[in-house]
Design a protein around this motif. Structure first.
Motif, PDB file in Angstrom:
ATOM      1  N   GLN A   1      45.860  36.177  43.854  1.00 15.37           N
ATOM      2  CA  GLN A   1      45.405  37.557  43.691  1.00 15.37           C
ATOM      3  C   GLN A   1      44.718  37.756  42.348  1.00 15.37           C
ATOM      4  O   GLN A   1      43.707  38.454  42.248  1.00 15.37           O
ATOM      5  N   LYS A   2      45.270  37.151  41.310  1.00 19.18           N
ATOM      6  CA  LYS A   2      44.684  37.277  39.979  1.00 19.18           C
ATOM      7  C   LYS A   2      43.279  36.686  39.956  1.00 19.18           C
ATOM      8  O   LYS A   2      42.348  37.280  39.405  1.00 19.18           O
TER       9      LYS A   2
ATOM     10  N   ARG B   1      44.782  47.099  39.546  1.00 13.44           N
ATOM     11  CA  ARG B   1      45.475  46.014  40.247  1.00 13.44           C
ATOM     12  C   ARG B   1      45.702  44.809  39.330  1.00 13.44           C
ATOM     13  O   ARG B   1      46.727  44.148  39.401  1.00 13.44           O
ATOM     14  N   ARG B   2      44.738  44.554  38.436  1.00 13.87           N
ATOM     15  CA  ARG B   2      44.882  43.436  37.500  1.00 13.87           C
ATOM     16  C   ARG B   2      46.087  43.645  36.589  1.00 13.87           C
ATOM     17  O   ARG B   2      46.813  42.712  36.275  1.00 13.87           O
TER      18      ARG B   2
ATOM     19  N   LEU C   1      40.336  47.807  40.812  1.00 16.15           N
ATOM     20  CA  LEU C   1      40.574  46.395  40.493  1.00 16.15           C
ATOM     21  C   LEU C   1      41.199  46.227  39.113  1.00 16.15           C
ATOM     22  O   LEU C   1      42.064  45.366  38.917  1.00 16.15           O
ATOM     23  N   THR C   2      40.795  47.057  38.175  1.00 17.02           N
ATOM     24  CA  THR C   2      41.402  47.006  36.841  1.00 17.02           C
ATOM     25  C   THR C   2      42.868  47.408  36.914  1.00 17.02           C
ATOM     26  O   THR C   2      43.729  46.785  36.288  1.00 17.02           O
TER      27      THR C   2
ATOM     28  N   ASP D   1      36.169  39.484  41.653  1.00 18.41           N
ATOM     29  CA  ASP D   1      35.593  40.776  42.045  1.00 18.41           C
ATOM     30  C   ASP D   1      35.093  41.546  40.825  1.00 18.41           C
ATOM     31  O   ASP D   1      33.999  42.115  40.846  1.00 18.41           O
ATOM     32  N   LEU D   2      35.892  41.586  39.776  1.00 21.13           N
ATOM     33  CA  LEU D   2      35.477  42.306  38.565  1.00 21.13           C
ATOM     34  C   LEU D   2      34.229  41.671  37.954  1.00 21.13           C
ATOM     35  O   LEU D   2      33.320  42.381  37.513  1.00 21.13           O
TER      36      LEU D   2
ATOM     37  N   ARG E   1      41.262  36.356  42.531  1.00 23.89           N
ATOM     38  CA  ARG E   1      40.392  37.196  43.348  1.00 23.89           C
ATOM     39  C   ARG E   1      39.980  38.453  42.589  1.00 23.89           C
ATOM     40  O   ARG E   1      38.813  38.869  42.623  1.00 23.89           O
ATOM     41  N   VAL E   2      40.917  39.067  41.892  1.00 21.89           N
ATOM     42  CA  VAL E   2      40.601  40.274  41.119  1.00 21.89           C
ATOM     43  C   VAL E   2      39.595  39.948  40.022  1.00 21.89           C
ATOM     44  O   VAL E   2      38.629  40.694  39.805  1.00 21.89           O
ATOM     45  N   HIS E   3      39.779  38.822  39.343  1.00 20.74           N
ATOM     46  CA  HIS E   3      38.828  38.451  38.295  1.00 20.74           C
ATOM     47  C   HIS E   3      37.448  38.158  38.872  1.00 20.74           C
ATOM     48  O   HIS E   3      36.435  38.531  38.273  1.00 20.74           O
TER      49      HIS E   3
ATOM     50  N   ARG F   1      35.788  49.252  40.659  1.00 23.17           N
ATOM     51  CA  ARG F   1      36.132  48.583  39.387  1.00 23.17           C
ATOM     52  C   ARG F   1      37.409  49.169  38.795  1.00 23.17           C
ATOM     53  O   ARG F   1      38.259  48.436  38.287  1.00 23.17           O
TER      54      ARG F   1
END
Length: 155
Positions: free
Chosen positions: A104-105, A47-48, A44-45, A111-112, A107-109, A41
């Motif tokens: 990517q944005k 990376r966001r 990912l944060t 995953d989070l 995917r990150v959201h 997490r």
């Protein structure tokens, strides 16, 4: 699929085609421990927040061409094939980088969101386990009771 699509058959087909990756990600994150989920997490944060660099690159590329236009014109005259190649390739790079950014944005959201839902579920289940232990109906004896019983057996 259009964002205004309302046909249930089209929506069902779309979500059925994309549910596999969500299920795979969910199973992957459920297999991780609490500490591993916290680290994932955190990454990912991070990376966001870094994803903003891609639109910055895409939006500043035309400005760089405007600022250095005279130097660029010297090497790439407007009527040359090289100029067209540079212009088309820069447009393709900008379009690709914006597309990449939003993929990517998303995917990150996703995953989070999955990680936060799993952590919430685990927290709620842990609360229920504590309540069961307090009621004395839990599957595992309380650690303090085990420690007291071990001490009593020694004496």
């Amino acid at each position: 699929m259009k964002s205004t699509e309302r046909n249930p058959q089209v929506l069902d087909a779309y979500y059925r085609a994309h549910e596999g990756i969500v299920k795979d990600l969910s199973h992957y994150y459920q297999s991780k421990s609490k500490e591993e989920l916290w680290l994932i997490r955190a990454e990912l944060t991070r990376r966001r927040h870094v994803l903003g660099n891609i639109p910055l690159l895409a939006s500043t590329t035309p400005i760089v061409f405007l600022i250095f236009g005279t130097q660029v014109n010297k090497y790439f005259p407007h009527d040359s094939l090289r100029w067209m190649i540079v212009a088309v390739s820069s447009i393709l790079i900008i379009v690709w980088s914006i597309n990449h950014h939003f993929r990517q944005k998303g995917r990150v959201h996703l995953d989070l969101w999955l990680i936060e839902e799993i952590m919430k579920e685990r927290f709620q289940n842990a609360g229920r386990a504590v309540q069961l232990e307090e009621e004395g109906t839990g599957a595992w004896p309380h650690p303090e009771i085990e420690r007291v019983e071990r001490i009593e057996h020694k004496h």
